[in-house]
Scaffold this motif. Structure first.
Motif, short mmCIF file in Angstrom:
data_model
loop_
_atom_site.label_atom_id
_atom_site.label_comp_id
_atom_site.label_asym_id
_atom_site.label_seq_id
_atom_site.Cartn_x
_atom_site.Cartn_y
_atom_site.Cartn_z
N THR A 119 18.47 30.34 62.60
CA THR A 119 18.34 29.27 61.62
C THR A 119 19.46 28.26 61.77
N CYS A 120 19.09 27.00 61.96
CA CYS A 120 20.12 25.99 62.27
C CYS A 120 19.66 24.61 61.80
N CYS A 166 25.59 34.81 64.49
CA CYS A 166 24.92 33.51 64.55
C CYS A 166 25.62 32.48 63.67
N CYS A 183 21.83 27.30 67.02
CA CYS A 183 21.06 27.95 68.09
C CYS A 183 20.47 26.95 69.07
N ALA A 185 24.57 29.27 63.26
CA ALA A 185 23.64 28.20 62.87
C ALA A 185 23.72 26.98 63.79
N THR A 206 12.44 30.70 57.75
CA THR A 206 13.19 29.43 57.76
C THR A 206 12.75 28.52 58.89
N ALA A 224 12.82 29.05 61.91
CA ALA A 224 13.80 29.19 62.98
C ALA A 224 13.10 29.82 64.17
N GLU A 280 23.81 29.29 55.40
CA GLU A 280 22.83 29.43 56.48
C GLU A 280 23.35 30.37 57.58
N SER A 281 22.77 31.57 57.66
CA SER A 281 23.26 32.60 58.58
C SER A 281 22.17 33.42 59.24
N SER A 313 13.13 24.41 63.76
CA SER A 313 14.28 24.49 64.67
C SER A 313 13.89 25.29 65.90
N TYR A 328 26.87 37.59 56.02
CA TYR A 328 25.45 37.23 56.07
C TYR A 328 24.78 37.56 54.74
N ILE A 346 22.72 23.21 58.44
CA ILE A 346 24.03 22.80 58.95
C ILE A 346 23.98 21.36 59.49
#
Lengths: 252, 441
Positions: free
Chosen positions: B91-92, A122, A126, A124, B315, B317, B86-87, B244, B171, B95
């Motif tokens: 989760t996004c 992943c 998504c 980041a 998070t 996510a 951020e991994s 997210s 990670y 970034i």
């Protein structure tokens, strides 16, 4: 090949950014990759020499992190996210198509040395699935067709841009940025891609904002007042047990 | 009652060249820094405590409390380290924040460092995001040039240096003590706690480690006051956060809202689950948070609400999967991820994640028997709470929660002799079947 005086000076410069020089090791190894195209024995020995470590200690670090490559990498490191969400949305199909199209397997490089293909975890992004990365720049919302076009364009030497970033440079040039030497491309690309802005756009349309400061009531003081209380509020049983254990040690 | 969406951190993202200092300052940026430098340091810590801000990196530990643990009588230097690694799958948020508005983070770093009396701060960004690293590097350089960083910041007598540090793909370095190892130039393996980083962190000195979004929230708290922040959200989950949404939803993306919003509200804003399909399962806060189903649409997305249904806010996510998705395939892929990312330090996680993959992979192929589900749960039981850090715990979440909600689907793989789903149906290009591809070629 041996490192130039300029590279040696840059490696020392990286170590000098930190209160303790060893902290520079990760970016120093990025610089080694930028110069050598991979992590070489000489790169390991040079870093060890500068940081007063043994080559084994540096090698132990270099082998831990997936971005450090022991085999030569092509001009373009093409990564396809195959973690669950991207895989389900099409990442698996894209990766299969590219393996077939390029006639390489995972972590292999095309015969012309242009492209190294790998599946990645992943990254980041998504909300832009399925996602690919080329030299750690985002290629959002890919399809099998867009992916094959992308690698064809890269192999043909055409100019290709990240969907949320600059014109693609080579992997070695990217590694130099990661070592902390900016390349002047910071102002290329947008501030944000479309998915990053969907919530904000809706808020703008409907006139939704955070409250004005004078609208708000006084804080009611529900914050945690002790370390154990704070740990109990934390969202993991692990934090709570560790803190209780620590307090126990202190009081015991 | 606050509006449904409350853009604060995301508010600048649609501005022209929003990453530039001039843009940020024209919209009120760095006013909080001026205010903070005129405040007593302990008053800043108190304001962050009173705001109720809880860590935005997943664990939800109260941020101001974390800061107050720094022993100010310790003669060693204090450090602030921003966790920008951020991994966590799904989760996004950090970034895009750093790409669009790096100065929000930098201003937060300066105020937070000042509050805890740190003269050195580090922003540890995962290495796999070159353009984000460029933007943060440039923001730090601009902040130095403007006198927001360096010696005697704006005549306050306060000095601060900030280093932007690129990680190298691991990670585990999102775990705060593993991150410190990486930042010290070592293999990223977690440290035994206690001692906690607040007492002995970076270079064995008192260290605060906070997530990007936590630190980026600090300027707004200082500028608008703790009461303003605490006026949003729910009783114990104050303020706003970035939610997210990804996966099978019409408009995936970032939605900044007060904590406590529900998934039903978010999906409605996002235009619904993709047309013609229905929600099957979702993660509230990344793959390490036990998954939920369409029975949980109205649970408040706050720390307590999610704990109440056996999962975690994490998070925020939110990965959404519709009925075309095989939950066993999804869980197997996450499990392969944890196996790959296990740092190898402790046996339960290193060996356990390997065995989880073996068992799950066989089930996914329709091999084995129903008792293998109990074997899987037993393996999870030997990892959860017995591994060195939370990575092992997280690896068990998708497995135990999916067996809880979708046991029959696991069994269907056995009776069907393999996966009963068509993977092409869950992609965004469902015409992708072998015949359709052949026809296009």
């Amino acid at each position: 090949m041996s490192f130039t005086q300029e590279t040696l000076a840059e490696l020392r410069e990286i170590a000098g950014r930190y209160p303790q020089p060893r902290s520079g090791l990760l970016p120093m190894l990025h610089l080694v990759q930028s110069v050598e195209g991979r992590i070489t024995s000489e790169g390991i020995e040079t870093c060890a020499d500068i940081l007063d470590l043994s080559p084994a200690e540096v090698s132990g670090v270099a082998t831990f992190y997936t971005m450090y490559k022991r085999k030569p990498v092509g001009d373009y490191l093409v990564g396809v996210c195959t973690n669950t969400l991207c895989a389900v949305m099409g990442g698996d199909a894209i990766f299969d198509r590219l393996k077939d199209h390029l006639d390489v397997g995972n972590d292999e490089t095309t015969a012309d040395g242009k492209i190294t293909l790998e599946h990645i975890e992943c990254n980041a992004a998504c909300d832009y699935a399925p996602v690919m990365m080329v030299n750690w720049e985002f290629l959002d919302n890919q399809t099998p067709e867009s992916a094959t076009q992308l690698v064809d364009d890269l192999r043909a030497g055409k100019e290709v841009h990240s969907t949320r970033g600059p014109k693609l440079c080579t992997w070695r040039e990217t590694e130099r940025v990661l070592a902390g030497f900016p390349d002047g491309r910071v102002d290329e690309g947008p501030a944000a891609g479309p998915a990053s802005l969907v919530g904000l756009s809706i808020a703008r349309e409907r006139g939704w904002t955070a409250p004005d400061t004078d609208e708000t009531a006084a804080a009611d003081g529900t914050g945690a007042e002790s370390k154990v209380g704070a740990a109990e509020q934390a969202d993991t049983s692990r934090a709570e047990s560790e803190t209780t254990q620590e307090e126990g040690q202190k009081n015991g | 009652m606050a509006d449904t969406l409350t853009p604060v951190l995301t508010d600048d993202w649609d501005a022209e060249q929003s990453w530039k200092l001039a843009t940020y300052e024209s919209r009120g940026g760095y006013q909080a820094l001026t205010k903070a430098l005129g405040m007593a340091q302990d008053d800043i810590i108190t304001a962050v405590k009173d705001s109720g801000l809880r860590g935005r990196g997943g664990a939800g530990f109260p941020t101001g409390m974390k800061w107050s643990f720094i022993p100010q009588d310790n003669p060693k230097p204090k450090y602030l380290v921003v966790n920008a690694d951020e991994s966590e799958p799904g989760t996004c948020k950090d970034i895009p924040l750093m790409m669009a508005s790096p100065h929000t983070l930098v201003e937060g770093v300066i105020i937070s460092s000042y509050a805890i009396r740190a003269n050195h701060a580090f922003i540890y960004i995962r290495g796999e995001v070159a353009h984000v690293i460029r933007r943060v590097q440039a923001a730090v350089a601009e902040a130095y040039a403007a006198g927001h960083l360096g010696k005697d910041i704006h005549g306050s007598g306060y000095d601060l240096d900030v280093v932007v540090h690129a990680g190298a793909g691991a990670y585990i370095c999102g775990e705060e003590t593993a991150l410190l190892e990486g930042l010290e130039g070592r293999r990223g393996q977690p440290r035994l706690r206690p001692p906690f980083p607040a007492v002995a962190g970076l270079y064995a000195s008192p260290t605060v480690i906070n997530n990007v979004e936590s630190i980026a929230s600090v300027p707004s708290i200082v500028k608008n006051g703790a009461a303003w922040f605490a006026g949003m959200g729910t009783e114990k989950s104050k303020g706003f956060g970035i939610f997210s949404l990804s996966g099978h939803v019409t408009r995936p993306g970032q939605y900044e809202a007060p904590l406590g919003i529900t998934l039903r509200e978010l999906i409605e804003l996002a235009g619904g689950i993709r047309e013609g399909h229905s929600l099957k399962f979702w993660t509230p806060g990344g793959s390490s948070t036990p998954l939920l189903t369409d029975a949980h649409l109205d649970e408040p997305l706050d720390f307590e609400g999610m704990a109440g249904v056996g999962t975690m806010l994490g998070t925020r996510a939110i990965q959404l999967f519709d009925e075309t998705t095989c939950v066993v395939r999804a869980v197997l892929r996450w499990t392969e991820f944890y196996k790959h990312e296990s740092c190898g330090k402790c046996t339960p996680c290193r060996e356990g994640t390997w065995w989880l993959v073996q068992t799950l992979a066989a089930l996914e192929k329709g091999q084995g028997s129903e008792s293998d589900l109990d074997l899987l749960l037993d393996q999870c039981d030997n990892i959860l709470g017995r591994s060195f850090c939370a990575l092992g715990d997280g690896a068990t979440s998708p497995i135990t929660s999916s067996i809880k909600f979708f046991r029959d689907e696991y069994l269907a793989h056995l009776t069907h002799g393999g996966c009963p789903f068509d993977p092409a149906a869950s992609t965004l290009f469902p015409s992708l079947s072998s015949t359709a591809v052949g026809a296009q070629a």
